[in-house]
Motif scaffolding. Structure first.
Motif, PDB file in Angstrom:
ATOM      1  N   GLY A 217      -1.783 -10.755   3.268  1.00 51.75           N
ATOM      2  CA  GLY A 217      -3.150 -10.498   2.832  1.00 51.75           C
ATOM      3  C   GLY A 217      -4.199 -10.806   3.882  1.00 51.75           C
ATOM      4  O   GLY A 217      -5.255 -10.175   3.926  1.00 51.75           O
ATOM      5  N   HIS A 218      -3.926 -11.781   4.760  1.00 52.27           N
ATOM      6  CA  HIS A 218      -4.919 -12.149   5.773  1.00 52.27           C
ATOM      7  C   HIS A 218      -5.080 -11.079   6.848  1.00 52.27           C
ATOM      8  O   HIS A 218      -6.048 -11.084   7.604  1.00 52.27           O
ATOM      9  N   ASN A 219      -4.129 -10.148   6.918  1.00 52.60           N
ATOM     10  CA  ASN A 219      -4.135  -9.140   7.982  1.00 52.60           C
ATOM     11  C   ASN A 219      -5.075  -7.991   7.596  1.00 52.60           C
ATOM     12  O   ASN A 219      -4.659  -6.853   7.371  1.00 52.60           O
ATOM     13  N   THR A 220      -6.353  -8.305   7.509  1.00 49.76           N
ATOM     14  CA  THR A 220      -7.331  -7.328   7.011  1.00 49.76           C
ATOM     15  C   THR A 220      -7.581  -6.190   7.998  1.00 49.76           C
ATOM     16  O   THR A 220      -7.924  -5.084   7.592  1.00 49.76           O
ATOM     17  N   ARG A 221      -7.426  -6.468   9.262  1.00 49.10           N
ATOM     18  CA  ARG A 221      -7.691  -5.425  10.268  1.00 49.10           C
ATOM     19  C   ARG A 221      -6.788  -4.213  10.061  1.00 49.10           C
ATOM     20  O   ARG A 221      -7.262  -3.069  10.038  1.00 49.10           O
TER      21      ARG A 221
ATOM     22  N   TRP B  67       0.849  -1.187   0.000  1.00 49.78           N
ATOM     23  CA  TRP B  67       0.000   0.000   0.000  1.00 49.78           C
ATOM     24  C   TRP B  67       0.891   1.246   0.000  1.00 49.78           C
ATOM     25  O   TRP B  67       2.038   1.212   0.453  1.00 49.78           O
TER      26      TRP B  67
ATOM     27  N   GLN C 253      -5.164  -3.457   7.343  1.00 53.97           N
ATOM     28  CA  GLN C 253      -5.397  -2.861   6.024  1.00 53.97           C
ATOM     29  C   GLN C 253      -6.623  -1.952   6.038  1.00 53.97           C
ATOM     30  O   GLN C 253      -6.669  -0.945   5.318  1.00 53.97           O
ATOM     31  N   ARG C 254      -7.619  -2.270   6.852  1.00 58.79           N
ATOM     32  CA  ARG C 254      -8.754  -1.357   6.998  1.00 58.79           C
ATOM     33  C   ARG C 254      -8.302  -0.037   7.619  1.00 58.79           C
ATOM     34  O   ARG C 254      -8.766   1.044   7.226  1.00 58.79           O
TER      35      ARG C 254
END
Length: 257
Positions: free
Chosen positions: A221-225, A87, A227-228
């Motif tokens: 990629g699984h670390n969505t928290r 990002w 990334q939000r």
């Protein structure tokens, strides 16, 4: 992996990893196909076949969806390890939280403090090493501690604190017009309280103050928290890279009767 190596480079890059080799007790090589590369699978295949390493940590653009099947036929066991998301944020265009007078940011260079904080923050982090039975989880965490210690020794570790203690840290790499956040997070009992946004704000202010143009960061990629949280601050996704460990099969069978 550094932003330049995975986003801007133009070639397949093979590099021995002596630190990882010593940490895990087997020879490790890094093989990277940058997002900006037009290298064909043939070059990757040749690099794999030429390697003498016990483990090749391969990263390649996620859009090459057919490559993994091909990697399984190169005489090694292919372990799918993660999808790394990159990002970026244009410096000065972030959406910072409201100021909080009880919070402050300062450099942190105490080795003992850095080690303890990283051990707490990243104890449960699902990194790519955990996909490989040859790699010990405790040794992987020690690798994150060593990485943070190097940043702290260079004066590139920022700590977010309240009036009583450190709540989170960010380790940075300044590279010309860009600053990369290498590791960042909040201690376990400070998570979920909106404090991470203040850490991002501090990093962005650091970047603006030195006249740089952007901040970049990556995670699995699984670390969505997290990334939000980046999306709320104004970061945008740029690139996804897949990680595979190519392991000499005999090593995985060493414990078989």
């Amino acid at each position: 992996m550094a932003w330049h190596d995975v986003i801007e480079a133009r070639a397949v890059r093979a590099q021995e990893s002596p630190l990882e080799s010593a940490r895990f007790g087997c020879s490790v090589e890094r093989l990277t196909v940058a997002a900006g590369s037009d290298a064909p699978l043939r070059e990757v295949r040749e690099a794999v076949l030429a390697s003498t390493a016990d483990v090749i940590v391969l990263r390649y653009p996620a859009e090459q969806v057919g490559w993994f099947a091909e990697l399984t036929g190169l005489g090694r066991t292919a372990l799918f390890a993660d999808c790394l998301m990159y990002w970026r944020l244009r410096a000065g265009e972030g959406r910072p939280p409201r100021p909080s007078p009880e919070l402050r940011v300062a450099p942190l260079n105490s080795p003992a403090a850095v080690e303890a904080l990283v051990a707490d923050i990243f104890a449960a982090y699902g990194n790519h090493y955990l996909a490989n039975p040859l790699f010990d989880a405790a040794a992987a965490l020690e690798g994150y501690q060593d990485w943070a210690l190097r940043s702290a020794a260079e004066g590139s570790c920022l700590a977010l604190s309240d009036e009583s203690r450190v709540l989170g840290i960010a380790t940075l790499a300044d590279d010309g017009p860009r600053t990369e956040i290498l590791l960042a997070g909040m201690v376990s009992d400070a998570q979920g309280r909106g404090l991470y946004a203040h850490l991002l704000k501090a990093v962005e202010e650091h970047v603006v103050a030195r006249g740089a143009r952007e901040v970049v960061i990556s995670t699995q990629g699984h670390n969505t928290r997290v990334q939000r949280a980046w999306a709320r601050h104004g970061f945008v996704p740029v690139q996804a890279l897949l990680t595979a460990h190519l392991v000499r099969t005999r090593l995985l069978r060493a414990d078989e009767p």
